[in-house]
Design a protein around this motif. Structure first.
Motif, mmCIF file in Angstrom:
data_model
loop_
_atom_site.group_PDB
_atom_site.id
_atom_site.type_symbol
_atom_site.label_atom_id
_atom_site.label_comp_id
_atom_site.label_asym_id
_atom_site.label_seq_id
_atom_site.Cartn_x
_atom_site.Cartn_y
_atom_site.Cartn_z
ATOM 1 N N LEU A 147 -35.518 -6.204 34.749
ATOM 2 C CA LEU A 147 -34.526 -6.319 33.676
ATOM 3 C C LEU A 147 -35.039 -7.218 32.553
ATOM 4 O O LEU A 147 -34.864 -6.911 31.368
ATOM 5 N N VAL A 148 -35.675 -8.319 32.927
ATOM 6 C CA VAL A 148 -36.187 -9.254 31.927
ATOM 7 C C VAL A 148 -37.346 -8.632 31.152
ATOM 8 O O VAL A 148 -37.437 -8.799 29.933
ATOM 9 N N ILE A 149 -38.212 -7.888 31.839
ATOM 10 C CA ILE A 149 -39.311 -7.186 31.150
ATOM 11 C C ILE A 149 -38.734 -6.221 30.116
ATOM 12 O O ILE A 149 -39.212 -6.148 28.979
ATOM 13 N N GLU A 150 -37.695 -5.491 30.495
ATOM 14 C CA GLU A 150 -37.090 -4.544 29.554
ATOM 15 C C GLU A 150 -36.449 -5.277 28.374
ATOM 16 O O GLU A 150 -36.536 -4.820 27.232
ATOM 17 N N TYR A 151 -35.817 -6.410 28.632
ATOM 18 C CA TYR A 151 -35.277 -7.213 27.538
ATOM 19 C C TYR A 151 -36.412 -7.612 26.591
ATOM 20 O O TYR A 151 -36.274 -7.529 25.369
ATOM 21 N N GLY A 152 -37.517 -8.051 27.161
ATOM 22 C CA GLY A 152 -38.660 -8.437 26.344
ATOM 23 C C GLY A 152 -39.151 -7.295 25.473
ATOM 24 O O GLY A 152 -39.426 -7.477 24.285
ATOM 25 N N ARG A 153 -39.262 -6.111 26.070
ATOM 26 C CA ARG A 153 -39.697 -4.938 25.301
ATOM 27 C C ARG A 153 -38.756 -4.673 24.125
ATOM 28 O O ARG A 153 -39.188 -4.473 22.996
ATOM 29 N N ARG A 154 -37.469 -4.646 24.428
ATOM 30 C CA ARG A 154 -36.485 -4.326 23.387
ATOM 31 C C ARG A 154 -36.428 -5.404 22.309
ATOM 32 O O ARG A 154 -36.322 -5.104 21.126
ATOM 33 N N SER A 155 -36.493 -6.648 22.722
ATOM 34 C CA SER A 155 -36.433 -7.756 21.775
ATOM 35 C C SER A 155 -37.654 -7.749 20.858
ATOM 36 O O SER A 155 -37.527 -7.888 19.635
ATOM 37 N N LEU A 156 -38.837 -7.591 21.439
ATOM 38 C CA LEU A 156 -40.058 -7.560 20.633
ATOM 39 C C LEU A 156 -40.066 -6.360 19.697
ATOM 40 O O LEU A 156 -40.458 -6.474 18.527
ATOM 41 N N ALA A 157 -39.631 -5.208 20.182
ATOM 42 C CA ALA A 157 -39.594 -4.004 19.344
ATOM 43 C C ALA A 157 -38.610 -4.185 18.189
ATOM 44 O O ALA A 157 -38.903 -3.791 17.051
ATOM 45 N N MET A 158 -37.469 -4.808 18.448
ATOM 46 C CA MET A 158 -36.493 -5.047 17.391
ATOM 47 C C MET A 158 -37.078 -5.991 16.341
ATOM 48 O O MET A 158 -36.959 -5.743 15.143
ATOM 49 N N ARG A 159 -37.729 -7.055 16.780
ATOM 50 C CA ARG A 159 -38.336 -7.995 15.821
ATOM 51 C C ARG A 159 -39.413 -7.302 14.998
ATOM 52 O O ARG A 159 -39.496 -7.487 13.791
ATOM 53 N N ARG A 160 -40.259 -6.524 15.681
ATOM 54 C CA ARG A 160 -41.317 -5.803 14.958
ATOM 55 C C ARG A 160 -40.700 -4.881 13.910
ATOM 56 O O ARG A 160 -41.133 -4.850 12.762
#
Length: 178
Positions: A147-160
């Motif tokens: 779950l945390v890995i997926e949060y990281g993916r989504r958060s980084l993609a949103m920032r990018r």
């Protein structure tokens, strides 16, 4: 999140761990959420032991200690998990720089935004590589870790995506007003 509770939680989930074990878990699972250095982890182990929240359950060769969580430690971890309101991070140096980019030339501002986009792309690649290295299982650390890995993916993609959008917006700053 506090280092204290991260260490308590890992010791509880691993059913005991040495400082070395904890450092490896921080490297593999928590580095993207809550990084910690060797001196921080070992210092926290001493504080937790002094507070009676963990015990050195097993002492091995070369002074290696394996720690176990105490009942008081489990109670503190539970209290923190279900009762304490999470502290919201308030500072973001990257966005502070964006806010102050008017002090840079337009070219420097654009380069900063492009470099940040590239850095985020790299972080997404690193996260994907980490996900591929981890032997996911059906234990709690794996379930919630995914779950945390997926949060990281989504958060980084949103920032990018935001940096790409903002960079395009900045190009219009130099256009004459109509």
């Amino acid at each position: 999140m506090s280092l204290r509770h991260a260490v308590l939680g890992l010791i509880a989930e691993l059913d005991g761990a040495s400082g070395y074990d904890l450092l490896k878990m921080f490297e593999i699972s928590l580095a993207n959420v809550w990084p910690a250095t060797q001196s921080q982890v070992y210092g926290e182990l001493g504080k937790l032991a002094d507070a009676g929240l963990i015990d050195a359950a097993v002492e091995g060769p070369r002074g290696r200690k394996e720690y176990a969580i105490t009942d008081a430690g489990r109670a503190e971890l539970h209290r923190w998990l279900v009762e304490a309101e999470p502290k919201k991070p308030m500072r973001d140096e990257t966005l502070l720089r964006v806010f102050l980019l008017g002090s840079a030339t337009p070219q420097e501002a654009q380069e900063y935004m492009r470099a940040e986009t590239d850095r985020l792309d790299g972080a997404l690649d690193d996260l994907a590589a980490l996900d591929g290295k981890v032997d996911w299982d059906d234990d709690d650390l794996s379930r919630y870790g995914r779950l945390v890995i997926e949060y990281g993916r989504r958060s980084l993609a949103m920032r990018r995506d935001w940096f790409e959008w903002a960079r395009a917006e900045m190009r219009s700053f130099d256009e004459p007003a109509r």
